[in-house]
Design an enzyme around this catalytic site. Sequence first.
Site, short mmCIF file in Angstrom:
data_model
loop_
_atom_site.label_atom_id
_atom_site.label_comp_id
_atom_site.label_asym_id
_atom_site.label_seq_id
_atom_site.Cartn_x
_atom_site.Cartn_y
_atom_site.Cartn_z
N ASN A 10 9.65 -4.43 -8.80
CA ASN A 10 10.69 -5.35 -8.07
C ASN A 10 10.61 -6.74 -8.80
O ASN A 10 9.68 -7.38 -8.45
CB ASN A 10 10.38 -5.45 -6.65
N TRP A 11 11.29 -6.88 -9.62
CA TRP A 11 11.47 -8.13 -10.31
C TRP A 11 12.11 -9.51 -9.52
O TRP A 11 11.98 -10.42 -10.14
CB TRP A 11 12.39 -7.98 -11.60
N LYS A 12 12.55 -9.13 -8.27
CA LYS A 12 13.09 -10.26 -7.33
C LYS A 12 13.87 -11.11 -8.36
O LYS A 12 14.76 -10.60 -9.27
CB LYS A 12 11.86 -11.00 -6.78
N HIS A 93 14.02 -5.13 2.13
CA HIS A 93 12.93 -5.83 1.64
C HIS A 93 12.71 -6.98 2.68
O HIS A 93 13.63 -7.51 3.06
CB HIS A 93 13.14 -6.22 0.13
N GLU A 95 11.77 -9.94 2.11
CA GLU A 95 12.41 -10.98 1.85
C GLU A 95 13.86 -11.33 2.35
O GLU A 95 14.40 -12.37 2.59
CB GLU A 95 12.15 -11.36 0.50
N GLU A 164 5.29 -2.29 3.21
CA GLU A 164 4.79 -3.54 2.74
C GLU A 164 4.53 -4.52 3.53
O GLU A 164 5.51 -5.06 4.37
CB GLU A 164 5.93 -4.14 1.82
N GLY A 170 2.43 -11.03 -2.47
CA GLY A 170 2.48 -12.29 -3.27
C GLY A 170 1.18 -13.05 -2.87
O GLY A 170 1.09 -14.05 -3.34
N SER A 209 0.65 -7.08 -3.28
CA SER A 209 -0.59 -7.26 -4.13
C SER A 209 -1.08 -6.24 -4.68
O SER A 209 -2.33 -6.22 -4.97
CB SER A 209 -1.40 -8.14 -3.35
N GLY A 230 5.30 -6.32 -7.07
CA GLY A 230 6.21 -7.33 -7.27
C GLY A 230 5.81 -7.98 -8.50
O GLY A 230 6.17 -7.81 -9.88
N GLY A 231 4.69 -8.98 -8.61
CA GLY A 231 4.42 -9.92 -9.37
C GLY A 231 4.01 -9.10 -10.70
O GLY A 231 4.23 -9.66 -11.80
C1 PEP Z 1 6.96 -7.02 -2.98
O1 PEP Z 1 7.53 -8.08 -3.10
O2 PEP Z 1 7.80 -5.89 -3.23
C2 PEP Z 1 5.77 -6.76 -3.56
C3 PEP Z 1 4.98 -5.82 -3.38
O3 PEP Z 1 5.20 -8.11 -4.37
P1 PEP Z 1 3.92 -8.21 -4.90
O4 PEP Z 1 3.49 -6.95 -5.57
O5 PEP Z 1 3.90 -9.61 -5.84
O6 PEP Z 1 2.93 -8.54 -3.72
#
Ligand code: PEP
Length: 247
Positions: A10-12, A93, A95, A164, A170, A209, A230-231
């Site tokens: 997920n590149w957000k 999501h 967010e 999640e 994050g 994470s 994500g990251g």
């Molecule tokens: C996400 O936002 O879907 C996510 C899993 O982020 P991260 O891996 O950066 O915690």
Amino acid sequence: MALKKLVAGNWKMHGLSSDLDEVRVIAAAAKDYPGVDVALCVPAILIERAARAVPGFAIGGQDVHHAEKGPHTGCTSARMLLDAGASLTIVGHSERRDAQRESDVEVKAKTQSALSVGLNVILCVGESLEARERGAALDTVSAQLDGSLPDTVDDKAELAIAYEPIWAIGTGKIPTIDEIRDMHAAIRARLRDRYAVAGAGVRILYGGSVKASNAAEIFAIADVDGALVGGASLKAADFIPIVAAAS
Ligand code: PEP
């Protein structure tokens, strides 16, 4: 029976045309792991170019509007995502549930809209830290599932659930192995109740994470059928070791 794992990035709100090279590197490296489904959910404006850059590799959106078309300024319909070359989309999501105040009812409508045009869907659920600390994580996620799961699962498009925990996104913090196992088992039970045999085939991803150093341990947990990342999905050097851990 173990399901084929899905590792989706997920590149957000990250990614410009100059990052298409990274998409190419990830798609090429993913070919070394045919036992894993790999996807990248990029910003809507990059979908078409990403899909053209890596034919055959799964490119997805990060959100979709529930309506087929109409006066919804700035929004993207399921058919538009498909038309741009997406094969899947994230919905619900945290967010978006938070910043855009998306309700379970809306997330369900988005999910049904995406599935109806043949997009695969990654439907996100997860509790806040406050809910986890007062012992309400399972109830929170159950309520989200009750409100946002589609009425039926159709075999022409595929549904995955991403668990999640909001407090793990994050932050570098992850739940314990037991906490992940218990939550995934509860989600699986819910899916079986809802869809009978088809519920056994819905993949349950863990997200929050995930990185190369913890991926293998997470993927070894029962009913963890992949990850939403994500990251660590922004760079092939971070993402591909996670794919390797799933293989
Ligand atoms: C996400 O936002 O879907 C996510 C899993 O982020 P991260 O891996 O950066 O915690």
